[in-house]
Design a protein around this motif. Structure first.
Motif, PDB file in Angstrom:
ATOM      1  N   GLN A   1       0.835  -1.201   0.000  1.00 21.09           N
ATOM      2  CA  GLN A   1       0.000   0.000   0.000  1.00 21.09           C
ATOM      3  C   GLN A   1       0.871   1.253   0.000  1.00 21.09           C
TER       4      GLN A   1
ATOM      5  N   TRP B   1       2.300   4.632   1.090  1.00 16.59           N
ATOM      6  CA  TRP B   1       2.274   5.237   2.425  1.00 16.59           C
ATOM      7  C   TRP B   1       1.414   6.490   2.454  1.00 16.59           C
TER       8      TRP B   1
ATOM      9  N   LYS C   1      -1.835   5.004   3.245  1.00 15.98           N
ATOM     10  CA  LYS C   1      -1.786   4.288   4.522  1.00 15.98           C
ATOM     11  C   LYS C   1      -1.819   5.250   5.705  1.00 15.98           C
ATOM     12  N   TYR C   2      -1.136   6.397   5.547  1.00 17.36           N
ATOM     13  CA  TYR C   2      -1.042   7.360   6.640  1.00 17.36           C
ATOM     14  C   TYR C   2      -1.863   8.625   6.382  1.00 17.36           C
TER      15      TYR C   2
ATOM     16  N   ILE D   1       6.065   8.394  10.645  1.00 19.67           N
ATOM     17  CA  ILE D   1       5.934   7.354   9.620  1.00 19.67           C
ATOM     18  C   ILE D   1       7.156   6.452   9.624  1.00 19.67           C
TER      19      ILE D   1
ATOM     20  N   GLU E   1       7.123   2.440  10.379  1.00 16.54           N
ATOM     21  CA  GLU E   1       7.608   1.492   9.372  1.00 16.54           C
ATOM     22  C   GLU E   1       8.923   0.826   9.776  1.00 16.54           C
TER      23      GLU E   1
ATOM     24  N   ARG F   1       2.893  15.176   0.816  1.00 12.12           N
ATOM     25  CA  ARG F   1       2.627  13.972   0.022  1.00 12.12           C
ATOM     26  C   ARG F   1       3.871  13.553  -0.757  1.00 12.12           C
TER      27      ARG F   1
ATOM     28  N   ILE G   1       6.525  12.091   1.661  1.00 16.12           N
ATOM     29  CA  ILE G   1       6.217  10.718   2.074  1.00 16.12           C
ATOM     30  C   ILE G   1       6.532   9.739   0.951  1.00 16.12           C
ATOM     31  N   THR G   2       6.229  10.128  -0.290  1.00 20.65           N
ATOM     32  CA  THR G   2       6.528   9.268  -1.434  1.00 20.65           C
ATOM     33  C   THR G   2       8.027   9.060  -1.576  1.00 20.65           C
TER      34      THR G   2
ATOM     35  N   GLN H   1       9.185   6.601   1.101  1.00 17.40           N
ATOM     36  CA  GLN H   1       8.852   5.213   0.788  1.00 17.40           C
ATOM     37  C   GLN H   1       9.771   4.665  -0.294  1.00 17.40           C
TER      38      GLN H   1
ATOM     39  N   SER I   1      13.092   3.936   1.231  1.00 18.71           N
ATOM     40  CA  SER I   1      13.029   2.744   2.065  1.00 18.71           C
ATOM     41  C   SER I   1      13.119   1.475   1.222  1.00 18.71           C
ATOM     42  N   ARG I   2      12.422   1.465   0.099  1.00 15.63           N
ATOM     43  CA  ARG I   2      12.475   0.292  -0.789  1.00 15.63           C
ATOM     44  C   ARG I   2      13.860   0.136  -1.396  1.00 15.63           C
TER      45      ARG I   2
END
Length: 371
Positions: free
Chosen positions: A24, A26, A29-30, A205, A209, A230, A233-234, A237, A240-241
């Protein structure tokens, strides 16, 4: 949200169709679940909290930069107003006006939904009874993309069905909403998130996570997103990946964030400014002395930037910010440089050669700050 009969489906089928939280976004999700979760928009939240205690909800116009919580706020308010998911689905119509912006959508889908009288309060599918105001809500996201004719047709619908339907227009540019439409709405301005609010949300966040990010990375996320939570946060994420794609996972760094965001690394901009004669050693911790600029050194640096594939527009934007915010350059130097950047930006928008114009900007900026 499910599209099958839960009574007829087996537990294996339910598990198969369940949304994997790991997949999902983030941003979703958040997304704030209640208006109390909305960050930084204190005035708007305070006003909207009062609407939860009464049924006197006006037509609303939310405007402000992207990523400041406009859509999240109205969705959270709607969920709190109608309570159960059943009421939310039946009484809230959300449309993205950038996709469906013509007059036909206003006359058909919007008018048909607005004219329907809300059904009487019933027991929800979970067996509970929720408080529910006697009206529906139509959310028009990106309303500034609607055509003039569509906006003109919308104002009559807003008047005719105001007793049973409330409208919330969400847009980035309030000047693109026609005045007769804007005058029928209570306006709420959403401001870019301040660094402290963005930092708290991003840190929350990251903790949720279970990823480690230091304050330098958080600052880089905030600087590259320009107040767009926004977008920040993208980026987080994506980083992080990228970090978890190796074994063992690598720490997330500021350089990773800058590459994901598509901005030129700060060290590269500082080196370019150094070549142009801008002293960044003391304030940017570069440590390199300002060299005497020459045509050859500037041309070589520009060729190096172009070989790296950096965007000319992005280079100009970041170099502009560095010079305009420089603590020791005079106002005269800054104004001369701003004029140079403006001419170059116009030329690049018209399709001029990127390398030639970056070279031209470099030479002219060097001359401006050394005279």
């Amino acid at each position: 949200m499910s599209f099958f009969n839960p009574k007829a489906a087996s537990s294996k089928t339910v598990a198969k169709h369940a949304l994997d939280p790991a997949l999902q976004p983030w941003v979703e999700k958040y997304r704030p679940k209640t208006i109390d979760d909305v960050s930084a928009q204190d005035h708007t939240v305070a006003v909207l909290q009062k609407t939860l205690t009464s049924t006197n909800l006006p037509h609303m116009l939310f405007y402000g930069p992207p990523g400041t919580g406009k859509t999240s706020t109205i969705l959270a308010l709607s969920r709190q107003l109608f309570g159960s998911p059943d009421n939310f689905r039946n009484r809230v119509l959300e449309l993205n006006a950038s996709d469906e912006r013509g007059i036909a959508i206003v006359r058909d889908k919007i008018k048909n939904f607005a004219r329907q009288t809300p059904r009487a309060q019933a027991v929800a599918s979970d067996g509970k009874t929720y408080p529910c105001p006697p009206y529906k809500i139509i959310i028009l996201d990106e309303a500034d993309s609607m055509t003039q004719d569509a906006q003109g047709a919308l104002r009559r619908i807003m008047e005719t069905y105001a007793r049973i339907t409330r409208f919330c227009l969400v847009c980035n540019y309030v000047t693109r909403i026609i005045e007769p439409l804007a005058s029928r709405c209570s306006k709420f301005r959403f401001t870019p998130l301040d660094p402290s609010s963005s930092s708290l949300r991003l840190s929350h966040i990251a903790t949720a996570e279970n990823i480690h990010v230091d304050s330098v990375v958080i600052d880089t996320l905030i600087n590259t997103s320009n107040g767009d939570l926004r977008r920040a946060i993208t980026y987080l994420q994506s980083a992080s990946r990228l970090s978890s794609s190796t074994d063992p996972p690598t720490p997330i760094t500021s350089v990773d964030i800058q590459e994901i965001a598509g901005v030129v690394p700060a060290s590269v901009i500082n080196e370019f400014a150094n070549v142009l004669g801008v002293d960044v050693g003391d304030i940017m911790d570069i440590g390199n002395p300002v060299k005497k600029s020459s045509f050859e050194s500037i041309r070589n640096k520009v060729k190096e930037l172009m070989r790296e594939g950096f965007s000319a527009t992005q280079i100009l934007s970041q170099l502009h910010d560095l010079i305009i915010l420089h603590p020791t350059l005079s106002g005269r130097h800054k104004s001369l440089c701003a004029h140079i950047f403006a001419e170059a930006d116009k030329a690049l928008c018209d399709g001029a050669d990127e390398e030639l114009w970056i070279l031209d900007v470099g030479l002219r900026v060097c001359k401006a700050i050394t005279t």
